[in-house]
Write a protein that holds these residues in place. Structure first.
Motif, PDB file in Angstrom:
ATOM      1  N   MET A  63     -27.208  14.235  18.878  1.00 44.92           N
ATOM      2  CA  MET A  63     -26.815  12.736  19.405  1.00 44.92           C
ATOM      3  C   MET A  63     -25.855  13.129  20.358  1.00 44.92           C
ATOM      4  SD  MET A  63     -27.333  10.796  15.812  1.00 44.92           S
ATOM      5  CE  MET A  63     -26.890   8.862  16.487  1.00 44.92           C
ATOM      6  N   LEU A  64     -24.686  13.842  20.172  1.00 44.08           N
ATOM      7  CA  LEU A  64     -23.756  13.781  21.154  1.00 44.08           C
ATOM      8  C   LEU A  64     -24.072  14.571  22.451  1.00 44.08           C
ATOM      9  CD1 LEU A  64     -21.203  15.399  18.387  1.00 44.08           C
ATOM     10  CD2 LEU A  64     -20.864  13.028  19.810  1.00 44.08           C
ATOM     11  N   VAL A  65     -25.185  15.668  22.151  1.00 37.90           N
ATOM     12  CA  VAL A  65     -25.669  16.092  23.291  1.00 37.90           C
ATOM     13  C   VAL A  65     -26.491  15.244  24.115  1.00 37.90           C
ATOM     14  CG1 VAL A  65     -27.270  17.927  24.101  1.00 37.90           C
ATOM     15  CG2 VAL A  65     -25.724  18.570  22.334  1.00 37.90           C
ATOM     16  N   ASN A  66     -27.299  14.339  23.116  1.00 37.42           N
ATOM     17  CA  ASN A  66     -28.164  13.596  24.347  1.00 37.42           C
ATOM     18  C   ASN A  66     -27.086  12.668  24.919  1.00 37.42           C
ATOM     19  OD1 ASN A  66     -30.358  14.661  22.972  1.00 37.42           O
ATOM     20  ND2 ASN A  66     -30.795  13.124  21.462  1.00 37.42           N
ATOM     21  N   ALA A  67     -26.142  12.185  24.319  1.00 35.78           N
ATOM     22  CA  ALA A  67     -25.167  11.175  25.096  1.00 35.78           C
ATOM     23  C   ALA A  67     -24.601  11.774  26.509  1.00 35.78           C
ATOM     24  CB  ALA A  67     -24.010  10.874  24.077  1.00 35.78           C
TER      25      ALA A  67
ATOM     26  N   GLN B 137     -27.137  12.627  33.513  1.00 36.64           N
ATOM     27  CA  GLN B 137     -28.495  12.395  34.071  1.00 36.64           C
ATOM     28  C   GLN B 137     -29.357  13.747  34.321  1.00 36.64           C
ATOM     29  OE1 GLN B 137     -28.340  10.142  37.521  1.00 36.64           O
ATOM     30  NE2 GLN B 137     -27.961   8.122  36.429  1.00 36.64           N
ATOM     31  N   VAL B 138     -29.397  14.516  33.029  1.00 32.22           N
ATOM     32  CA  VAL B 138     -29.951  15.822  33.038  1.00 32.22           C
ATOM     33  C   VAL B 138     -30.822  15.925  31.692  1.00 32.22           C
ATOM     34  CG1 VAL B 138     -28.361  17.074  34.371  1.00 32.22           C
ATOM     35  CG2 VAL B 138     -28.194  17.130  32.069  1.00 32.22           C
ATOM     36  N   ASP B 139     -31.686  16.784  31.605  1.00 33.22           N
ATOM     37  CA  ASP B 139     -32.488  17.123  30.464  1.00 33.22           C
ATOM     38  C   ASP B 139     -31.548  17.643  29.330  1.00 33.22           C
ATOM     39  OD1 ASP B 139     -34.163  18.716  28.249  1.00 33.22           O
ATOM     40  OD2 ASP B 139     -35.760  17.516  29.499  1.00 33.22           O
ATOM     41  N   ALA B 140     -31.509  17.071  28.189  1.00 31.41           N
ATOM     42  CA  ALA B 140     -30.613  17.409  26.938  1.00 31.41           C
ATOM     43  C   ALA B 140     -30.919  18.976  26.641  1.00 31.41           C
ATOM     44  CB  ALA B 140     -30.857  16.510  25.719  1.00 31.41           C
TER      45      ALA B 140
END
Length: 717
Positions: A137-141, A147-150
């Motif tokens: 979730m932190l990486v996704n944020a 504005q890149v792919d997780a």
């Protein structure tokens, strides 16, 4: 790598599973991590600005992460090892981790219990998922911010890095992460990539313990708190008739005396005053039910073994036919006494009952069950009861029962004051919940050099046999196999004691198998290995242990102990047992010092799957072995007309420091999910020592404590 699907990870399930309280001895955790490598752990973290990430994790803007521990810490080290599992998958730096204790919270946590060596086993997957899900979730944020792919990002030690080398700490993205949906899939690390799990980590509370910082129930203080010492019936089966408290009221510091049930509480401004006041009470008691003695228990248990009122727990083949066809039948009976728990920290608990709420604080293994019972006792809603847990100075099963917490709640309710009940050592030993006295009778049929039949009978005060025990070794190894149990109902309170059900059974069975090896003229270890061949590929789903894993564990201890090649004057004894989901094998080395057997070393092999924290794991095994040896050698406890015959350590023998042997612990290399360690080291210890004593003295021991057997037989005179 292992994917966990969406159906396992709704937000509700994420919160629930991250509590991880689905097992027996489950300890809570509060993980506090500094995620910026240049940051130092602050002295006072309470002043930091934390943002709620979910019910368990809070992350500050400065990058510190707090994960609240839902379960009680009993000394088995899970308060250290469980955060290690979270930290591993969360990818934070362990050097910047702080651990603290949560409160009872039945809405967000499940099974907040300490007992049964189940914490790591039951919590392994969910703890890993908790850390991995929070990390994702932190990486996704961070991905959304850049504005890149997780999938293009990497996280390590609390820092997220993109392909351009830019960095964000967990604290930089926590607010955004907390608003995201829980990921559908999370990737768990391959064990070969672990950087924290498997490392030697010291107990997270060690500095506070050795410097005397408040951690335990006896340390707890509250404004206007009174200390309560309770006078209880001196014998099991007695009731209070009358009492004179005039002298107690004159003791300096005594404030109030309250009768409740068949007990009398003395409330005072200090522990000393309360206990002195209790001793000044003149009470009259009557025997309301049968006053029991140890000699009577022994006869009744023998009568049960001789009778037909036993319940069959498992039966394979035709035991009766096997015995009738045997070349030889071997039958032996083993006896163990009652045992108290004797935790280093005597029982204690704080309660403040007010019209608005009930506040409970103290060392308890079963906080939720205790709150439920307090709710019924006081006729209060559970949601009005706040229960805080302190670290425990030992538990071993005694703190499962919470009688001391109920006493505190009832006294506070009657006195309308905050109260802490404190047991003296004498209270602890005479008003305990004891390991039941037990007798085992084991009978085996030998035919053509093989064990063809096996019949185990158990008789225990108040019962002891657990449903899985008939499915432990040697179940599946012997074609004709039967286990029966019966009990005598007593008014003496009994219950779980460290390694319940197996703590004495392992000694009886493992001693018996050495006798069978002698009868068959075969090496004791080889006899076990031969029997295990019959169960290695079993399809019997009732069997709880693994033949393959037990065999590997036995072979490891055989090698490490130099079995069969001990130097002159060293006598060895072997024992192996499976309990609490863990396989353990032990070899005891003893020497004769002026004709007396002295345990010099115990070599232990353990298969507990992945070892999360080797330091804590060894500590648990070593402690279990020493506990097992000490109680088998020295500890006896008896009753006369319902009165405990030992009240303190002057009349109750424990192992002494100069009697503790060296313990060498070896773990089987494994990538299997971890199992428990708080209890499995204890059961085989007594058998290993007994078998070594027989090697040295040609003396078979059938009763504990062994020291009594020595005195009866005069073999050491």
């Amino acid at each position: 790598m292992k994917l966990h699907k969406k159906d396992n990870f709704s937000r509700r399930n994420f919160l629930k599973t991250s509590a991880l309280a689905s097992g027996g001895m489950l300890i809570g955790f509060n993980l506090l991590t500094a995620c910026k490598p240049e940051a130092k752990m602050p002295v006072d973290i309470a002043s930091l600005n934390f943002n709620d990430f979910n019910a368990f994790i809070k992350i500050s803007d400065e990058g510190y992460v707090t994960i609240f521990s839902p379960n009680p810490e009993i000394g088995q080290g899970v308060k250290t090892s469980m955060p290690m599992i979270i930290a591993e998958e969360l990818d934070v730096d362990w050097d910047k981790v702080n651990v603290a204790q949560g409160i009872l919270d039945t809405k967000n946590y499940t099974r907040q219990v300490a007992g049964g060596s189940q914490s790591i086993r039951q919590g392994w997957d969910a703890l890993r998922q908790t850390g991995a899900t929070a990390k994702q979730m932190l990486v996704n944020a961070a991905a959304a911010k850049w504005q890149v792919d997780a999938s293009s990002l990497k996280a390590s030690k609390g820092i997220i890095t993109n392909t351009s080398g830019e960095k964000l700490t967990y604290g930089d993205v926590v607010k955004e992460a907390a608003l995201l949906e829980v990921p559908e899939n999370v990737v768990l690390k391959d064990p070969k990539d672990f950087t924290i799990i498997g490392q030697e980590i010291v107990n997270v509370d060690i500095d506070k313990i050795i410097t005397g910082k408040p951690l335990f129930g006896l340390d707890y203080k509250a404004e206007n708190m009174m200390i309560a010492a309770v006078l209880r019936p001196p014998a099991f089966g007695q009731k209070l008739v009358s009492f004179d408290d005039s002298k107690a009221k004159n003791v300096s510091g005594v404030k109030e005396i309250i009768k409740f049930e068949d007990k009398i509480a003395v409330l005072a401004s200090s522990t000393w005053a309360a206990m002195k006041g209790k001793k000044a009470i003149n009470a009259n008691w009557k025997t309301d039910s049968k006053a029991e003695s140890t000699e009577e228990h022994d006869k009744l248990l023998t009568k049960i073994l001789d009778g037909k009122g036993l319940d069959v727990r498992r039966e394979d083949g035709n035991v009766k036919k096997a015995f009738s066809a045997a070349d030889k039948v071997v039958e032996k009976t083993y006896h163990s006494p009652f045992l108290p728990h004797n935790c280093l920290e005597p029982m204690n608990f704080y309660a403040n009952v007010t019209p608005e709420k009930v506040h409970l604080v103290g060392p308890i293994q079963t906080p939720q069950w205790t709150v439920n019972r307090v709710s019924k006792l006081l006729n209060r809603k559970e949601e009005d009861i706040l229960c805080e847990m302190t670290r425990m100075g030992g538990g071993f099963g005694r703190r499962l029962y919470g009688d001391f917490a109920l006493e505190a709640a009832e006294i506070s309710s009657l006195a309308k004051k905050p109260v802490k009940v404190v047991f003296s050592r004498e209270d602890d030993m005479t008003a305990g919940t004891y390991r039941p006295a037990i007798k085992y009778r084991i009978k085996a049929a030998l035919k053509d050099g093989k064990v063809t039949g096996y019949h185990l009978k158990e008789a225990a005060v108040n019962g002891n046999m657990y449903g899985l025990i008939p499915n432990f070794f040697p179940a599946g190894c012997i074609p004709n196999y039967k286990v029966e149990s019966g009990n005598y109902k007593s008014n003496i309170t009994t219950g779980a004691w460290r390694a319940p059900y197996t703590n004495f059974l392992a000694f009886a069975e493992q001693s018996f198998f050495d006798e069978l090896a002698s009868e068959l003229n075969i090496d004791p270890i080889q006899l076990r290995l031969d029997l295990l061949q019959n169960v290695k590929n079993t399809t019997d789903k009732r069997i709880e242990y693994s033949g393959e894993r037990m065999e590997e564990t036995i072979k490891l201890v055989r090698t490490k102990s130099n079995w069969g090649n001990a130097k002159n004057g060293v006598y060895q004894g072997f024992s192996a047992y499976y309990s609490h989901n863990t396989h353990v094998a032990e070899v005891a080395d003893i020497e004769l010092v002026e004709g007396y057997p002295v345990v010099k070393k115990v070599t232990v092999a353990v298969d507990c799957g992945i070892v999360v924290n080797p330091t804590g794991a060894r500590n648990q095994v070593e402690g279990g072995v020493l506990d097992g040896i000490g109680h088998a050698m020295y500890a006896g406890f008896s009753f006369k007309e319902g009165v405990p015959q030992s009240k303190n350590f002057d009349s109750y023998r424990l192992i002494r420091m100069n009697e503790t042997p060296k313990v060498d612990v070896f773990f089987v290399d494994s990538n299997k999910s971890p199992t428990g360690l708080g209890e499995p080291g204890l059961p085989p210890a007594g058998g290993a020592v007994a078998n070594a004593i027989n090697t040295a003295l040609s003396k078979r021991l059938y009763s504990q404590p062994f020291i009594n057997e020595f005195e009866k037989s005069k073999i050491l005179s």
